[in-house]
Design a protein around this motif. Structure first.
Motif, short mmCIF file in Angstrom:
data_model
loop_
_atom_site.label_atom_id
_atom_site.label_comp_id
_atom_site.label_asym_id
_atom_site.label_seq_id
_atom_site.Cartn_x
_atom_site.Cartn_y
_atom_site.Cartn_z
N LEU A 59 0.81 -1.22 0.00
CA LEU A 59 0.00 0.00 0.00
C LEU A 59 0.84 1.27 0.00
N ARG A 66 -1.12 0.95 -9.51
CA ARG A 66 -2.56 0.80 -9.74
C ARG A 66 -2.91 1.06 -11.20
N SER A 288 -11.17 -6.41 -0.57
CA SER A 288 -10.73 -5.41 0.41
C SER A 288 -9.69 -4.44 -0.14
N ALA A 289 -9.29 -4.63 -1.39
CA ALA A 289 -8.35 -3.71 -2.04
C ALA A 289 -8.37 -4.00 -3.53
N TYR A 312 -2.45 -9.07 -4.95
CA TYR A 312 -3.62 -8.70 -4.15
C TYR A 312 -3.17 -8.57 -2.71
N VAL A 315 -6.24 -6.62 2.58
CA VAL A 315 -6.41 -5.79 3.78
C VAL A 315 -7.25 -6.50 4.83
N GLN A 342 -7.90 -0.63 7.04
CA GLN A 342 -9.18 -0.67 6.33
C GLN A 342 -9.38 0.51 5.39
N GLY A 344 -6.97 1.87 3.81
CA GLY A 344 -5.76 1.93 3.00
C GLY A 344 -4.64 2.59 3.78
N HIS A 348 -2.88 6.25 -1.31
CA HIS A 348 -4.24 5.86 -1.63
C HIS A 348 -5.11 5.69 -0.39
N CYS A 350 -7.94 6.31 2.03
CA CYS A 350 -9.29 6.75 1.67
C CYS A 350 -9.52 8.22 2.04
#
Length: 401
Positions: A59, A66, A288-289, A312, A315, A342, A344, A348, A350
């Motif tokens: 992350l 991405r 979850s991601a 993948y 999360v 949760q 991120g 990225h 949230c």
């Protein structure tokens, strides 16, 4: 569940249907670097990382792209690619330019100005709930609060709410079984946001839409219409439905765990810590991601991710890593230690995290204060649910008090 069970040992596994079924298929063969792999709905194989340290690394490391996965034939949980200008699809340095433009509005201080509006909206919805002969907490209160708050925040006309809410639900469900409806509703909501940006559709000039359009020159270079749509489309859709999904499941957990509910009633100051613990344990949808693509070789705790491999970063699993969160499935609002993932992490993270925290904490606190004897008036196993890639929640919560 017996009310005699101490709140300290309530597990998420005691809450019917809370955990989603996997949205992937485990593959027998390990990756070249010795890591577990899964099959994604798009048909691609991806390295499956589940340890907190590895997920955190993915992350935050710009080596995991991405942008490279958001293509028509890219590894994905979604049935189609998303517009490339959405923040979630941007890599450095383009992401930083757009994110800087919006960060202050979505900070804790930025969303705090919504407290009075949030209070007024809850007052009105609670009044509706009290007036019902057969009260349904989801349909009367929860389904409205995030949508109405988000509309005030963005400056959307009240008469647009029902249509935008319906389109957003289809988009977040992201079902590949009815691509015609998904395409139709996505196109409609994209056109709606485009009309807001271009001025073809009115919005409150003091709302986020109006201020973003007026302030677009503050970015260097100035934001184009397409970039503003890329910023505002998730705000319109996810600012409503993502908050609603987590809020609905948080309230559902409390209704299924009377000892935990009683603890909140007895001590409302518990709410912020309780909400953080619930957010750690509650996945948004069935994934979850978003997958990422390794742009160089990267060493993890269990092996090497090689350049060109899809990854993948799970999360959901990382937030239940027993090495980081002891007794990870226990709902423990007094838990300290590491920050959950949760929302991120890194660039990225949230944007709507502070707004979601504000809404969930306020609703739970107000419910505990005004409906201390609130209880679910149905068998949890019989409740209807929405289930989709980015959206999963109960759609009815009959209650009594």
């Amino acid at each position: 569940m017996s009310t005699a069970v101490p709140a300290s040992i309530i597990s998420v596994k005691d809450i019917p249907r809370l955990d989603p079924p996997p949205a992937y298929v485990p593959l027998a063969e390990l990756s070249e670097g010795g890591l577990p792999r899964i099959g994604l709905p798009s048909g691609h194989a991806a390295v499956h990382l589940t340890r907190y340290a590895d997920v955190h690394q993915v992350l935050t490391d710009p080596a995991f792209s991405r942008t490279e996965t958001n293509t028509d034939d890219g590894p994905s949980f979604l049935p189609t690619a998303m517009p490339p200008e959405l923040l979630i699809n941007l890599d450095a340095p383009h992401h930083a330019r757009m994110r800087r433009f919006v960060t202050s509005d979505y900070s804790s201080a930025g969303v705090a100005r919504l407290r009075p509006a949030l209070g007024e909206i809850i007052d009105a919805r609670f009044a509706d709930l009290r007036a019902q002969e057969h009260p349904d907490l989801f349909r009367t209160v929860l389904d409205s609060v995030p949508a109405e708050v988000n509309a005030r925040f963005l400056g959307l006309p009240t008469q647009d709410l029902a249509l935008v809410h319906a389109y957003g639900r289809t988009v977040q469900l992201a079902s590949g079984e009815d691509m015609d409806t998904l395409t139709e509703h996505f196109t409609a909501v994209y056109a709606y946001v485009t009309d807001l940006v271009t001025g073809a559709r009115p919005s409150d000039p003091d709302g986020l839409v109006g201020r973003f359009v007026a302030g677009r020159e503050q970015a260097e270079p100035a934001l184009s219409d397409e970039e503003l749509v890329g910023l505002l489309l998730p705000a319109v859709v996810a600012g409503d439905h993502n908050s609603l999904s987590v809020l609905a499941k948080a309230v559902y957990v409390m209704l299924c765990a009377p000892p935990l509910w009683q603890r909140l009633v007895d001590d409302p100051t518990l709410a912020p810590r309780l909400v953080e613990e619930l957010i750690r344990l509650i996945p948004l949808g069935v994934s979850s991601a978003f997958p990422r693509l390794a742009t160089q070789d990267v060493k993890t705790t269990g092996g090497v991710v090689y350049e060109g491999e899809a990854v993948y970063a799970d999360v959901f699993a990382a937030n239940r890593d027993a090495e980081v969160f002891p007794a990870p499935e226990t709902i423990d609002p007094d838990r300290g230690g590491a920050r959950h993932l949760q929302f991120g992490y890194g660039m990225h993270h949230c944007l709507g995290a502070a707004l979601a925290r504000l809404e969930i904490t306020t609703v739970l606190t107000r419910l505990a204060k005004e409906f201390p004897r609130l209880a679910l008036d149905a068998d949890p196993e019989t409740l209807p649910w929405d289930v989709g890639v980015l959206l999963r929640r109960p759609t009815a919560l009959p209650v009594r008090w």
